[in-house]
Write a protein that holds these residues in place. Structure first.
Motif: not given
Length: 298
Positions: A178-180, A184-193
């Motif tokens: 989860e820490k790793v 990456a999850e935040e970057r992917m979410r920002a790109a999709k948004l």
């Protein structure tokens, strides 16, 4: 000057040699039974003597050129001495001496691996082979290990150790994954948004362009995505359908026949059918030519 042989043959030298032999004690023989010995030091001495004899015979048996019969005889003599040594070791323990059996040498095969010597009697060491005797016919097979038969695993054995961890269901229990994955999850979410916002902006611009009749030219990155092109195409198709509906409402510039004219045309058509049914083709052609000459339309 006399030679050495002459000196040895002289009367005086022979007399001195005889006297020295008389002073020596008679050569002691090892007792046949270890139980006859009552002294611990004597028992240890006889054990050491047996060890020396074993060493000499083991060194001799290493020679492969002695022949099969001599090698078998040497191997038998060595085993006999080893059994005798074990008797003296037990006698030493009975007399209160150290236990030498704990540190006895193990038997090894041709590759140096320790081999368990079978001993059905349970007393003393079993029969052993030394040096070149290990390579004699019939002996080599004793040291060869049978090939291991690999048992084929069944489907049950394959799936027996498979649990939830094999499929990765427990990867999140330690919290490391989860820490790793969080950055990456935040970057992917920002790109999709950002992609969704750009697509919505294109949709709005396309709707405004369709309403105003202009061509949509909004492209933040200069290139339309497939979804964006589909949206613009749908808007253009809707505009074309509206234009087609307007074109269907046309104005007729020629007079249309009324009901009487339609009735007359129907009667004329039926009359022609009856004439074609009851008259010949030549008569119809003459009638048509006559009407054409007289300019009769009916």
């Amino acid at each position: 000057m006399a030679r050495n042989e002459e000196k040895a043959q002289s009367m005086l030298n022979r007399f001195i040699t005889l006297k020295n032999e008389e002073k020596k004690k008679p050569k002691e023989r090892r007792p046949y039974l270890a139980s006859e010995c009552r002294d611990l030091a004597e028992a240890d001495k006889w054990r050491q003597q047996i060890m020396r004899e074993i060493g000499r015979k083991v060194a001799e048996i290493q020679n492969e050129g002695l022949g099969e019969h001599r090698l078998r005889d040497l191997n038998d003599e060595i085993n006999k001495l080893i059994r005798e040594k074990s008797h003296w070791e037990r006698r030493i323990i009975e007399l209160g001496g150290p236990n030498y059996t704990k540190h006895s040498a193990k038997m090894t095969d041709l590759e140096g691996n320790i081999v368990d010597v079978p001993n059905p009697s349970g007393r003393g060491p079993g029969y052993r082979y030394f040096g070149a005797a290990k390579k004699l016919p019939g002996v080599r097979e004793l040291f060869e290990k049978p090939p291991e038969l690999r048992k084929r695993k069944s489907r049950y054995d394959i799936y027996k150790r498979i649990d939830a961890s094999y499929y990765g269901y427990r990867d999140d229990e330690d919290g490391v994954l989860e820490k790793v994955e969080a950055p990456a999850e935040e970057r992917m979410r920002a790109a999709k948004l950002a992609e969704w916002e750009a697509l919505e902006e294109i949709k709005r611009e396309a709707r405004r362009a369709v309403k105003s009749g202009e061509v949509a030219s909004v492209a933040p990155a200069g290139i339309l995505f497939e979804e964006e092109e589909d949206v613009v195409e749908e808007e253009r198709q809707a505009a074309r359908e509206k234009e087609n509906e307007k074109e269907r409402e046309f104005v007729v510039h020629v007079p249309l026949p009324d009901e009487k004219e339609i009735e007359r045309m129907v009667v004329e058509k039926k009359k022609m059918e009856l004439l074609s049914k009851y008259t010949s083709e030549g008569l119809l052609e003459e009638q048509t030519e006559a009407k054409a000459m007289l300019n009769i339309q009916r």
